[in-house]
Scaffold this motif. Structure first.
Motif, PDB file in Angstrom:
ATOM      1  N   ASN A  99       0.814  -1.217   0.000  1.00 26.70           N
ATOM      2  CA  ASN A  99       0.000   0.000   0.000  1.00 26.70           C
ATOM      3  C   ASN A  99       0.849   1.269   0.000  1.00 26.70           C
ATOM      4  OD1 ASN A  99      -3.047  -0.837   0.564  1.00 26.70           O
ATOM      5  ND2 ASN A  99      -1.739  -2.192   1.769  1.00 26.70           N
ATOM      6  N   SER A 100       2.072   1.170  -0.507  1.00 25.71           N
ATOM      7  CA  SER A 100       2.929   2.345  -0.583  1.00 25.71           C
ATOM      8  C   SER A 100       2.497   3.230  -1.745  1.00 25.71           C
ATOM      9  CB  SER A 100       4.391   1.927  -0.752  1.00 25.71           C
ATOM     10  OG  SER A 100       4.543   1.187  -1.965  1.00 25.71           O
ATOM     11  N   PRO A 101       2.719   4.547  -1.665  1.00 30.30           N
ATOM     12  CA  PRO A 101       2.334   5.454  -2.760  1.00 30.30           C
ATOM     13  C   PRO A 101       3.053   5.095  -4.053  1.00 30.30           C
ATOM     14  CG  PRO A 101       2.852   6.683  -0.761  1.00 30.30           C
ATOM     15  CD  PRO A 101       3.291   5.278  -0.518  1.00 30.30           C
ATOM     16  N   GLU A 102       2.340   5.199  -5.165  1.00 30.48           N
ATOM     17  CA  GLU A 102       2.912   4.934  -6.477  1.00 30.48           C
ATOM     18  C   GLU A 102       2.397   5.965  -7.468  1.00 30.48           C
ATOM     19  OE1 GLU A 102       1.898   1.006  -7.652  1.00 30.48           O
ATOM     20  OE2 GLU A 102       3.184   0.016  -6.182  1.00 30.48           O
ATOM     21  N   PHE A 103       3.186   6.213  -8.512  1.00 30.95           N
ATOM     22  CA  PHE A 103       2.724   7.078  -9.575  1.00 30.95           C
ATOM     23  C   PHE A 103       1.677   6.338 -10.419  1.00 30.95           C
ATOM     24  CE2 PHE A 103       6.848   9.042  -8.678  1.00 30.95           C
ATOM     25  CZ  PHE A 103       6.479  10.379  -8.642  1.00 30.95           C
ATOM     26  N   PRO A 104       0.668   7.037 -10.942  1.00 30.32           N
ATOM     27  CA  PRO A 104      -0.318   6.387 -11.819  1.00 30.32           C
ATOM     28  C   PRO A 104       0.349   5.870 -13.079  1.00 30.32           C
ATOM     29  CG  PRO A 104      -1.095   8.541 -11.084  1.00 30.32           C
ATOM     30  CD  PRO A 104       0.351   8.449 -10.705  1.00 30.32           C
ATOM     31  N   PRO A 105      -0.230   4.841 -13.725  1.00 31.43           N
ATOM     32  CA  PRO A 105       0.329   4.319 -14.978  1.00 31.43           C
ATOM     33  C   PRO A 105       0.448   5.421 -16.032  1.00 31.43           C
ATOM     34  CG  PRO A 105      -1.368   2.862 -14.129  1.00 31.43           C
ATOM     35  CD  PRO A 105      -1.415   4.092 -13.288  1.00 31.43           C
ATOM     36  N   GLY A 106       1.586   5.446 -16.719  1.00 30.93           N
ATOM     37  CA  GLY A 106       1.782   6.430 -17.780  1.00 30.93           C
ATOM     38  C   GLY A 106       2.481   7.688 -17.339  1.00 30.93           C
ATOM     39  N   ILE A 107       2.650   7.885 -16.030  1.00 28.92           N
ATOM     40  CA  ILE A 107       3.324   9.074 -15.533  1.00 28.92           C
ATOM     41  C   ILE A 107       4.835   8.865 -15.602  1.00 28.92           C
ATOM     42  CG2 ILE A 107       3.746  10.514 -13.506  1.00 28.92           C
ATOM     43  CD1 ILE A 107       1.051  10.978 -14.770  1.00 28.92           C
ATOM     44  N   ILE A 108       5.542   9.861 -16.133  1.00 28.49           N
ATOM     45  CA  ILE A 108       7.000   9.798 -16.190  1.00 28.49           C
ATOM     46  C   ILE A 108       7.549  10.073 -14.798  1.00 28.49           C
ATOM     47  CG2 ILE A 108       9.078  10.816 -17.189  1.00 28.49           C
ATOM     48  CD1 ILE A 108       7.446  11.509 -19.651  1.00 28.49           C
ATOM     49  N   GLU A 109       8.304   9.135 -14.265  1.00 24.66           N
ATOM     50  CA  GLU A 109       8.755   9.223 -12.875  1.00 24.66           C
ATOM     51  C   GLU A 109      10.122   9.879 -12.722  1.00 24.66           C
ATOM     52  OE1 GLU A 109       8.447   5.545 -10.825  1.00 24.66           O
ATOM     53  OE2 GLU A 109       6.619   4.934 -11.857  1.00 24.66           O
ATOM     54  N   THR A 110      10.769  10.245 -13.825  1.00 25.12           N
ATOM     55  CA  THR A 110      12.100  10.839 -13.729  1.00 25.12           C
ATOM     56  C   THR A 110      12.166  12.136 -14.527  1.00 25.12           C
ATOM     57  OG1 THR A 110      12.853   9.486 -15.597  1.00 25.12           O
ATOM     58  CG2 THR A 110      13.246   8.624 -13.390  1.00 25.12           C
ATOM     59  N   LEU A 111      13.061  13.018 -14.125  1.00 27.61           N
ATOM     60  CA  LEU A 111      13.317  14.269 -14.823  1.00 27.61           C
ATOM     61  C   LEU A 111      14.782  14.324 -15.224  1.00 27.61           C
ATOM     62  CD1 LEU A 111      11.434  16.914 -12.623  1.00 27.61           C
ATOM     63  CD2 LEU A 111      10.761  16.093 -14.875  1.00 27.61           C
ATOM     64  N   ASN A 112      15.048  14.931 -16.392  1.00 34.83           N
ATOM     65  CA  ASN A 112      16.416  15.143 -16.840  1.00 34.83           C
ATOM     66  C   ASN A 112      16.856  16.510 -16.351  1.00 34.83           C
ATOM     67  OD1 ASN A 112      18.801  15.642 -18.269  1.00 34.83           O
ATOM     68  ND2 ASN A 112      18.129  14.368 -19.983  1.00 34.83           N
ATOM     69  N   VAL A 113      17.703  16.524 -15.317  1.00 36.01           N
ATOM     70  CA  VAL A 113      18.172  17.772 -14.724  1.00 36.01           C
ATOM     71  C   VAL A 113      19.668  17.888 -14.983  1.00 36.01           C
ATOM     72  CG1 VAL A 113      18.396  19.114 -12.602  1.00 36.01           C
ATOM     73  CG2 VAL A 113      16.391  17.637 -12.947  1.00 36.01           C
ATOM     74  N   ASN A 114      20.028  18.830 -15.886  1.00 32.37           N
ATOM     75  CA  ASN A 114      21.441  19.060 -16.229  1.00 32.37           C
ATOM     76  C   ASN A 114      22.139  17.772 -16.650  1.00 32.37           C
ATOM     77  OD1 ASN A 114      21.169  21.800 -15.565  1.00 32.37           O
ATOM     78  ND2 ASN A 114      21.668  21.384 -13.412  1.00 32.37           N
ATOM     79  N   GLY A 115      21.430  16.991 -17.442  1.00 32.29           N
ATOM     80  CA  GLY A 115      22.014  15.765 -17.965  1.00 32.29           C
ATOM     81  C   GLY A 115      21.933  14.578 -17.040  1.00 32.29           C
ATOM     82  N   GLN A 116      21.391  14.763 -15.838  1.00 31.31           N
ATOM     83  CA  GLN A 116      21.257  13.668 -14.891  1.00 31.31           C
ATOM     84  C   GLN A 116      19.780  13.339 -14.694  1.00 31.31           C
ATOM     85  OE1 GLN A 116      23.269  14.772 -11.278  1.00 31.31           O
ATOM     86  NE2 GLN A 116      25.290  14.298 -12.106  1.00 31.31           N
ATOM     87  N   MET A 117      19.485  12.043 -14.702  1.00 26.79           N
ATOM     88  CA  MET A 117      18.114  11.603 -14.504  1.00 26.79           C
ATOM     89  C   MET A 117      17.814  11.535 -13.014  1.00 26.79           C
ATOM     90  SD  MET A 117      17.118  11.446 -17.547  1.00 26.79           S
ATOM     91  CE  MET A 117      15.456  10.804 -17.259  1.00 26.79           C
TER      92      MET A 117
END
Length: 248
Positions: free
Chosen positions: A170-188
């Motif tokens: 029952n831990s929180p999760e992102f909904p299906p289809g949501i991008i869970e990472t961001l590209n910040v200055n070349g780092q994910m």
């Protein structure tokens, strides 16, 4: 359809000795057609909108939009959130904080080396862990509201195994289809979940350094909140997760 649904996640601290309860809740709504009366909460509840955040540009845009959004609240016997709080076909989340007096409780009846419990919390229990007056851990499962059951003795390792399994599912999760990472200055970078007081306390329950198991305390896991206001009468609650930490 046109109905409204909510998925709730809450933590309630219940002190039976003083008859007081404090709860934190994360409420996630979706309404096919927003109710014309809006939402209604008791006076004891504070409700804060949870807005998405992203990069700095999106952050400024979101908060500019939030500042322009108009919300109307009418104070009467309760809080009537009449406009701007829940839109049709729009996922909406709030953080609720409530502190009030309550008569909800678990009644414990010791008999020599045995201990039985009667559920008067107003909700069915999925799992109940009790640390009795002598410091012995006990548990029971599937205890319906108004019913009684004898608690069986258990060990700390068994308690933690059950709790970690249940909390993990029952831990929180992102909904299906949501991008869970961001590209910040070349780092994910993985998008973080909120680390509010509720989530920190829930995480502490299954920590290897937990110190919560004091005598005359219990932990209950339920599918519905104990006296938790959801804002709409008879709203359908789906896949919720509620934890009650109590003392007597």
């Amino acid at each position: 359809g046109f109905a409204a649904m909510v998925r709730a996640r809450s933590l309630t601290l219940l002190d039976q000795r003083s008859g007081t309860a404090t709860s934190w809740s994360r409420l996630s709504y979706f309404a096919g057609l927003a109710p014309s009366a809006g939402l209604s909460f008791p006076r004891e509840t504070l409700l804060y909108p949870i807005l998405p955040t992203g990069n700095e540009r999106n952050y400024r845009s979101l908060h500019k939009y939030a500042g322009l959004q108009v919300r109307e609240l009418t104070w009467n016997e309760s809080q009537s959130l009449t406009h701007g709080w829940l839109a049709s076909r729009t996922p909406t989340q709030y953080l609720g904080i409530t502190s009030n007096n309550t008569k909800r409780r678990l009644e414990f009846a010791p008999d020599k080396s045995e201990l039985s419990v009667t559920n008067q919390l107003g909700v069915d229990l999925r799992l109940l862990i009790v640390n009795d007056e002598q410091g012995q851990l006990r548990l029971c499962e599937a205890l319906a509201d108004g019913k009684s059951q004898q608690l069986s003795e258990t060990k700390f390792s068994e308690v933690m195994l059950r709790l970690r399994s249940l909390f993990s599912k029952n831990s929180p999760e992102f909904p299906p289809g949501i991008i869970e990472t961001l590209n910040v200055n070349g780092q994910m970078m993985r998008l973080p979940f909120s680390e509010n007081l509720m989530e920190l306390q829930l995480a502490a329950i299954t920590s290897v350094t937990t110190t919560q198991w004091q005598p005359n305390t219990y932990l209950a896991v339920t599918d519905r909140g104990c006296d938790l206001a959801l804002g709409i009468d008879a709203i359908a609650e789906s896949n919720s997760f509620h934890v009650i930490k109590g003392s007597w």
